[in-house]
Every structure is written in structure tokens, then in C-alpha cells.
Write a protein that holds these residues in place. Structure first.
Motif, PDB file in Angstrom:
ATOM      1  N   VAL A 123       8.597   8.129  -5.588  1.00  0.00           N
ATOM      2  CA  VAL A 123       8.581   8.233  -4.080  1.00  0.00           C
ATOM      3  C   VAL A 123       9.651   6.874  -3.446  1.00  0.00           C
ATOM      4  CG1 VAL A 123       7.110   8.026  -2.178  1.00  0.00           C
ATOM      5  CG2 VAL A 123       6.452   8.982  -4.063  1.00  0.00           C
ATOM      6  N   PHE A 124      10.437   7.343  -2.486  1.00  0.00           N
ATOM      7  CA  PHE A 124      11.274   6.226  -2.088  1.00  0.00           C
ATOM      8  C   PHE A 124      10.923   6.346  -0.540  1.00  0.00           C
ATOM      9  CE2 PHE A 124      13.448   7.966  -5.684  1.00  0.00           C
ATOM     10  CZ  PHE A 124      13.951   6.792  -6.238  1.00  0.00           C
ATOM     11  N   ALA A 125      11.009   5.038  -0.122  1.00  0.00           N
ATOM     12  CA  ALA A 125      10.472   5.130   1.322  1.00  0.00           C
ATOM     13  C   ALA A 125      11.360   4.220   2.443  1.00  0.00           C
ATOM     14  CB  ALA A 125       8.951   4.580   1.368  1.00  0.00           C
ATOM     15  N   MET A 126      11.372   4.580   3.517  1.00  0.00           N
ATOM     16  CA  MET A 126      12.035   3.694   4.671  1.00  0.00           C
ATOM     17  C   MET A 126      11.174   3.054   5.341  1.00  0.00           C
ATOM     18  SD  MET A 126      15.288   6.347   6.062  1.00  0.00           S
ATOM     19  CE  MET A 126      14.347   7.424   6.262  1.00  0.00           C
ATOM     20  N   THR A 127      10.812   2.009   4.922  1.00  0.00           N
ATOM     21  CA  THR A 127       9.550   1.005   5.561  1.00  0.00           C
ATOM     22  C   THR A 127       9.639  -0.199   5.207  1.00  0.00           C
ATOM     23  OG1 THR A 127       7.281   1.403   5.717  1.00  0.00           O
ATOM     24  CG2 THR A 127       8.130   1.444   3.546  1.00  0.00           C
ATOM     25  N   LYS A 128       8.756  -1.171   5.704  1.00  0.00           N
ATOM     26  CA  LYS A 128       8.770  -2.475   5.448  1.00  0.00           C
ATOM     27  C   LYS A 128       8.486  -2.736   4.006  1.00  0.00           C
ATOM     28  CE  LYS A 128       6.923  -3.490  10.178  1.00  0.00           C
ATOM     29  NZ  LYS A 128       5.663  -3.996  10.859  1.00  0.00           N
ATOM     30  N   PRO A 129       9.197  -3.335   3.084  1.00  0.00           N
ATOM     31  CA  PRO A 129       8.879  -3.507   1.490  1.00  0.00           C
ATOM     32  C   PRO A 129       7.563  -4.366   1.597  1.00  0.00           C
ATOM     33  CG  PRO A 129      10.936  -4.007   1.855  1.00  0.00           C
ATOM     34  CD  PRO A 129      10.507  -3.761   3.454  1.00  0.00           C
ATOM     35  N   GLU A 130       7.224  -5.159   2.439  1.00  0.00           N
ATOM     36  CA  GLU A 130       6.120  -5.939   2.384  1.00  0.00           C
ATOM     37  C   GLU A 130       4.939  -5.240   2.885  1.00  0.00           C
ATOM     38  OE1 GLU A 130       7.666  -6.963   6.437  1.00  0.00           O
ATOM     39  OE2 GLU A 130       8.391  -6.581   4.374  1.00  0.00           O
ATOM     40  N   GLY A 131       4.957  -4.054   3.403  1.00  0.00           N
ATOM     41  CA  GLY A 131       3.835  -3.148   4.158  1.00  0.00           C
ATOM     42  C   GLY A 131       3.087  -2.553   2.869  1.00  0.00           C
ATOM     43  N   LEU A 132       2.012  -1.836   3.334  1.00  0.00           N
ATOM     44  CA  LEU A 132       0.996  -1.503   2.429  1.00  0.00           C
ATOM     45  C   LEU A 132       1.941  -0.005   1.813  1.00  0.00           C
ATOM     46  CD1 LEU A 132      -2.138  -1.135   4.428  1.00  0.00           C
ATOM     47  CD2 LEU A 132      -1.631  -2.552   2.595  1.00  0.00           C
ATOM     48  N   GLY A 134       5.200   0.116   1.540  1.00  0.00           N
ATOM     49  CA  GLY A 134       6.108  -0.507   0.775  1.00  0.00           C
ATOM     50  C   GLY A 134       5.589  -1.284  -0.613  1.00  0.00           C
ATOM     51  N   GLN A 135       4.466  -1.627  -0.658  1.00  0.00           N
ATOM     52  CA  GLN A 135       3.677  -2.015  -1.874  1.00  0.00           C
ATOM     53  C   GLN A 135       3.447  -0.875  -2.670  1.00  0.00           C
ATOM     54  OE1 GLN A 135       0.372  -4.812  -0.991  1.00  0.00           O
ATOM     55  NE2 GLN A 135       1.558  -5.414   0.912  1.00  0.00           N
ATOM     56  N   ALA A 136       3.094   0.414  -2.071  1.00  0.00           N
ATOM     57  CA  ALA A 136       2.511   1.274  -2.799  1.00  0.00           C
ATOM     58  C   ALA A 136       3.618   2.053  -3.762  1.00  0.00           C
ATOM     59  CB  ALA A 136       1.914   2.635  -2.079  1.00  0.00           C
ATOM     60  N   VAL A 137       4.650   2.066  -2.878  1.00  0.00           N
ATOM     61  CA  VAL A 137       5.911   2.717  -3.637  1.00  0.00           C
ATOM     62  C   VAL A 137       6.626   1.823  -4.545  1.00  0.00           C
ATOM     63  CG1 VAL A 137       6.041   4.422  -1.975  1.00  0.00           C
ATOM     64  CG2 VAL A 137       7.538   2.397  -1.697  1.00  0.00           C
ATOM     65  N   GLY A 138       6.741   0.595  -4.125  1.00  0.00           N
ATOM     66  CA  GLY A 138       7.476  -0.293  -4.979  1.00  0.00           C
ATOM     67  C   GLY A 138       8.582  -1.119  -4.096  1.00  0.00           C
ATOM     68  N   ALA A 139       8.937  -2.296  -3.944  1.00  0.00           N
ATOM     69  CA  ALA A 139       9.972  -2.708  -3.572  1.00  0.00           C
ATOM     70  C   ALA A 139      11.342  -2.244  -3.811  1.00  0.00           C
ATOM     71  CB  ALA A 139       9.981  -4.361  -3.449  1.00  0.00           C
ATOM     72  N   GLU A 140      11.463  -1.888  -5.132  1.00  0.00           N
ATOM     73  CA  GLU A 140      12.730  -1.431  -5.629  1.00  0.00           C
ATOM     74  C   GLU A 140      13.018   0.065  -4.920  1.00  0.00           C
ATOM     75  OE1 GLU A 140       9.537  -0.174  -8.388  1.00  0.00           O
ATOM     76  OE2 GLU A 140      10.025  -1.873  -7.270  1.00  0.00           O
ATOM     77  N   ASN A 141      11.975   0.797  -4.613  1.00  0.00           N
ATOM     78  CA  ASN A 141      12.140   2.160  -3.899  1.00  0.00           C
ATOM     79  C   ASN A 141      11.976   2.321  -2.581  1.00  0.00           C
ATOM     80  OD1 ASN A 141      12.401   2.728  -6.655  1.00  0.00           O
ATOM     81  ND2 ASN A 141      10.384   4.117  -6.744  1.00  0.00           N
ATOM     82  N   CYS A 142      12.266   0.970  -1.822  1.00  0.00           N
ATOM     83  CA  CYS A 142      12.063   1.157  -0.528  1.00  0.00           C
ATOM     84  C   CYS A 142      12.861   0.299   0.278  1.00  0.00           C
ATOM     85  CB  CYS A 142      10.756   0.950   0.283  1.00  0.00           C
ATOM     86  SG  CYS A 142      10.115  -0.864   0.035  1.00  0.00           S
ATOM     87  N   VAL A 143      13.490   0.777   1.469  1.00  0.00           N
ATOM     88  CA  VAL A 143      14.240  -0.308   2.204  1.00  0.00           C
ATOM     89  C   VAL A 143      13.994  -0.374   3.741  1.00  0.00           C
ATOM     90  CG1 VAL A 143      16.612   0.424   1.060  1.00  0.00           C
ATOM     91  CG2 VAL A 143      15.935   1.775   3.178  1.00  0.00           C
ATOM     92  N   ALA A 144      14.064  -1.402   4.621  1.00  0.00           N
ATOM     93  CA  ALA A 144      13.344  -1.219   5.905  1.00  0.00           C
ATOM     94  C   ALA A 144      13.960  -0.216   6.665  1.00  0.00           C
ATOM     95  CB  ALA A 144      13.781  -2.723   6.536  1.00  0.00           C
ATOM     96  N   MET A 145      13.019   0.333   7.496  1.00  0.00           N
ATOM     97  CA  MET A 145      13.153   1.359   8.397  1.00  0.00           C
ATOM     98  C   MET A 145      14.178   1.048   9.599  1.00  0.00           C
ATOM     99  SD  MET A 145      10.564   4.288   9.829  1.00  0.00           S
ATOM    100  CE  MET A 145      11.324   5.713  10.963  1.00  0.00           C
ATOM    101  N   ALA A 146      15.046   1.770   9.786  1.00  0.00           N
ATOM    102  CA  ALA A 146      15.928   1.254  10.959  1.00  0.00           C
ATOM    103  C   ALA A 146      15.921   1.903  12.239  1.00  0.00           C
ATOM    104  CB  ALA A 146      17.654   1.484  10.564  1.00  0.00           C
ATOM    105  N   SER A 147      15.205   3.007  12.473  1.00  0.00           N
ATOM    106  CA  SER A 147      14.973   3.428  13.757  1.00  0.00           C
ATOM    107  C   SER A 147      13.701   2.967  14.244  1.00  0.00           C
ATOM    108  CB  SER A 147      14.797   5.165  13.526  1.00  0.00           C
ATOM    109  OG  SER A 147      13.608   5.306  12.620  1.00  0.00           O
ATOM    110  N   ASP A 148      13.679   2.965  15.609  1.00  0.00           N
ATOM    111  CA  ASP A 148      12.455   2.627  16.435  1.00  0.00           C
ATOM    112  C   ASP A 148      12.481   3.549  17.675  1.00  0.00           C
ATOM    113  OD1 ASP A 148      10.618   1.337  17.809  1.00  0.00           O
ATOM    114  OD2 ASP A 148      11.728  -0.601  18.030  1.00  0.00           O
ATOM    115  N   HIS A 149      11.699   4.649  17.664  1.00  0.00           N
ATOM    116  CA  HIS A 149      11.669   5.460  18.604  1.00  0.00           C
ATOM    117  C   HIS A 149      10.672   4.643  19.828  1.00  0.00           C
ATOM    118  CE1 HIS A 149       8.901   7.204  15.435  1.00  0.00           C
ATOM    119  NE2 HIS A 149       8.075   7.278  16.481  1.00  0.00           N
ATOM    120  N   GLY A 150      10.252   3.586  19.422  1.00  0.00           N
ATOM    121  CA  GLY A 150       9.470   3.009  20.611  1.00  0.00           C
ATOM    122  C   GLY A 150      10.172   2.200  21.467  1.00  0.00           C
ATOM    123  N   SER A 151      11.448   1.602  21.057  1.00  0.00           N
ATOM    124  CA  SER A 151      12.255   1.128  21.965  1.00  0.00           C
ATOM    125  C   SER A 151      13.642   1.202  21.652  1.00  0.00           C
ATOM    126  CB  SER A 151      11.794  -0.573  21.748  1.00  0.00           C
ATOM    127  OG  SER A 151      12.152  -0.846  20.373  1.00  0.00           O
TER     128      SER A 151
END
Length: 353
Positions: A123-132, A134-151
Motif C-alpha cells: 500500500v502506497f499513500a499520499m498522506t502525512k507520513p506522521e499521521g495514522l 502514514g504510520q500504517a503504510v510506513g514512511a517509506e511508502n508515503c509522501v505528503a499529500m499536495a492537494s487541498d480541496h478545502g482551500s
């Protein structure tokens, strides 16, 4: 930075946006490297997983991978909440999953990621590596998400997802121009900024005319369908509490057209792929005058040029253009007309449900 250097309505930090774009190029390399790992290890199917806005955002990648992929490539767009109760018979320990979470805590995605990891699925994720998540998939398998459809728009999130998906295609021999695409989009954020400025007066005009309408219809297709849903549901329904209807161009003539009448605003988002022919049919109907409804708006991504970008890549960036126009600029102007803060919710994240 001078005040005149900002897009006034949201104090849009142009310099910051361009700096983030430069950093995104490096983040894109990480997504490409993840795809290379998957290609080296091998896979039997690709699953794109999200909920709500992230599910909508991944629709464009599902479209692109099916458009450019070979006949043996299997790509599935799945909803995390649905997968948690239904699973997917085609998913095996050889499958690969790409997901995303802006908050890093989306409960349905977190539950699915944990189950998938237990099954031995990558599993690879675009999310905060320090988030839940991000921790579940492992920091090596994620990058910080760049989109922000809230702002803002989702164009940078689209870019990262495309770096992953199009690289997988490239490694299969299906998208040989991957390196050229990355090179030509390296500084595309300048163009995205110019498109914002060009559309600004139109965004204000449309908001003043339609933001207070009791019901609005949105029509899209192909690569733009996910963004069409996202703007209709995640922005106007969730963030503005507006009643909307989103429908594809190909389904419009099988029921929804009967809802057209004077006073019903209709937005048609025209794309640049095969489904443009379907969009043209809808446009011809809207312009025919048979419904008596004159409140229709045609937003065509083809009208927004990007110098130096090959025509072959227009279909890829068309959702980026639409999110700049709708999820960013129109949303911000709707907010000023309705006096309803885009970040205010009645139920979402207010309590457990």
C-alpha cells in the motif's frame, strides 16, 4: 511581497504557490521511485482507493491508466468503506494499492490499510507520513499529500498521483513519453497561476449569478468526471450546503434532462478526450432552446492554453485546469456571495458517526 501581487479574494500567495511547485517536482520523483519499486517487484493489478474527495480525485488516474494502458493491465478504483465490508475478489498479495488522505486519519482508509497490510498487500499513500495512515503504510511508502480541496485546487495532488500511475505505464511500455511529460510540466504552476488570473473575472460573475440558486446541475465526462463530482459534492454540498446534481454527459439523456427548466443553472465541463463528442451533444441540447432554460454555463478546458505542452499531454492536465477554475476560483467566489465559510461544517468531523 506587495499586496498587489496577491489574488485579492483569498490572499493567494503567488510566490508561495510557485515555490511549492518547485518542491513538488522533487516529491514527484519519490512517487516515480515508488512506481519503479512496484514495477521491479511485479504486480498483478493496481487498485486506486479513496473515500469522498480522494475517491473523486483518483478517478482521473483510473481513466488515464485505462486509456494509455495495454489490454492486460488491470486497474480498479475502489471505495475504502465499501472494500472494508465487501473486499475485492481480484485483490491478491501481488496487488498494489495507491490511496490518499488529506487529514491522515480518514477512518475508512485507515481500516482498509491495516487490513491490506495484514494480507501482505503493498500500500502506497499520499498522506502525512506522521499521521495514522502514514504510520500504517510506513514512511517509506508515503509522501505528503499536495492537494487541498478545502482551500485551493487539487492540481498538485493530481500531479503526484499521475507521477505514480503514468510511471507504471511507462515501465510497461505504454507511456513512452513519461520523461518528456515530467519535463514539460516541471514549471506548469506558472501556467496554472495565469489560468487563475484569466478566469478570475468570470468566476466572480458566475458566483454572483448562481451562488444563491436553490439547485444547480453539473455535467462532465471522461478525465473530468471525478473533478465534476468533487466540485459538486465536496465543495458545494459539503462546504456550501448547496443542493446539486452531478451527471455524466453520457447519462444525461437518460433521465436528468427532464429536470431542465427555466431558472435551473447548468454547468457543462467540457474535456479534451474521446468523451468530448458526448459533451458536444449536451452542449447542442442546452443551446437548442427547447427547455427554455437560459442559465447554462460551458467551461471548456481547451480554451486555456499551456505554452510548451504537447497536445498529447492535454488530456492529462485537463483535470488540473478544471480544478483551478472550479474547486479553487469559483469556490472562493461562491464563499463570498453566500457568506458561508468553506471550512464550516455542521456534521463532518464535528462528532463521531
Amino acid at each position: 511581497m506587495k499586496e498587489t501581487e496577491k489574488i485579492e479574494i483569498m490572499n493567494f500567495d503567488q510566490e508561495g504557490y510557485l515555490e511549492d511547485g518547485k518542491a513538488l517536482y522533487e516529491t514527484g520523483k519519490l512517487m516515480t521511485a515508488m512506481a519503479d519499486r512496484v514495477a521491479d517487484e511485479g504486480y498483478d493489478a493496481v487498485f486506486l482507493m479513496g473515500v469522498g474527495g480522494t475517491w473523486d480525485e483518483l478517478m482521473q488516474l483510473e481513466y488515464l491508466m485505462n486509456k494509455f494502458g495495454d489490454k492486460d493491465l488491470e486497474v480498479y478504483l475502489i471505495h475504502a468503506a465499501e472494500w472494508n465490508v465487501m473486499g475485492h475478489k481480484r485483490m491478491t498479495e501481488k496487488s498494489v494499492v495507491l490511496t490518499a488522505s488529506e487529514s491522515g486519519t480518514t477512518p475508512e482508509v485507515l481500516e482498509a490499510c491495516k487490513k491490506m497490510k495484514e494480507m501482505g498487500i503493498r500500500v502506497f499513500a499520499m498522506t502525512k507520513p506522521e499521521g495514522l495512515i502514514g504510520q500504517a503504510v510506513g514512511a517509506e511508502n508515503c509522501v505528503a499529500m499536495a492537494s487541498d480541496h478545502g482551500s485551493g485546487g487539487c492540481e498538485k495532488g493530481y500531479y503526484l498521483a499521475d507521477c505514480f500511475g503514468l510511471r507504471l505505464l511507462n515501465r510497461r511500455g505504454c507511456f513512452p513519453k513519461f520523461d518528456l511529460f515530467i519535463e514539460q510540466t516541471k514549471d506548469i504552476w506558472k501556467d496554472m497561476l495565469d489560468i487563475r488570473k484569466r478566469f478570475e473575472p468570470k468566476a466572480e460573475e458566475l458566483a454572483r449569478k448562481y451562488a444563491l440558486a436553490p439547485y444547480t446541475m453539473f455535467i462532465g465526462s471522461g478525465a473530468l468526471w471525478g473533478e465534476t463530482i468533487l466540485y459538486s459534492m465536496c465543495i458545494l454540498e459539503e462546504m456550501q450546503w448547496k443542493r446539486t446534481r452531478s451527471i455524466t454527459s453520457h447519462d444525461f439523456f437518460h433521465g436528468t434532462l427532464e429536470l431542465l427548466e427555466p431558472g435551473v443553472p447548468v454547468f457543462l465541463f467540457k474535456g479534451e478526450d474521446e468523451c468530448r463528442a458526448l459533451d458536444n451533444r449536451v452542449e447542442a441540447f442546452l443551446r437548442s432552446g427547447v427547455t427554455g432554460d437560459e442559465d447554462y454555463v460551458i467551461i471548456d478546458t481547451a480554451e486555456y492554453a499551456i505554452p510548451g505542452l504537447d497536445d498529447d499531454f492535454r488530456v492529462i492536465v485537463s483535470p488540473w485546469i478544471l480544478t483551478v477554475l472550479a474547486t479553487d476560483r469559483m469556490a472562493r467566489h461562491y464563499e463570498t456571495v453566500t457568506k458561508h465559510n468553506l471550512k464550516y461544517r455542521r456534521y463532518y468531523h464535528q462528532f463521531d458517526y
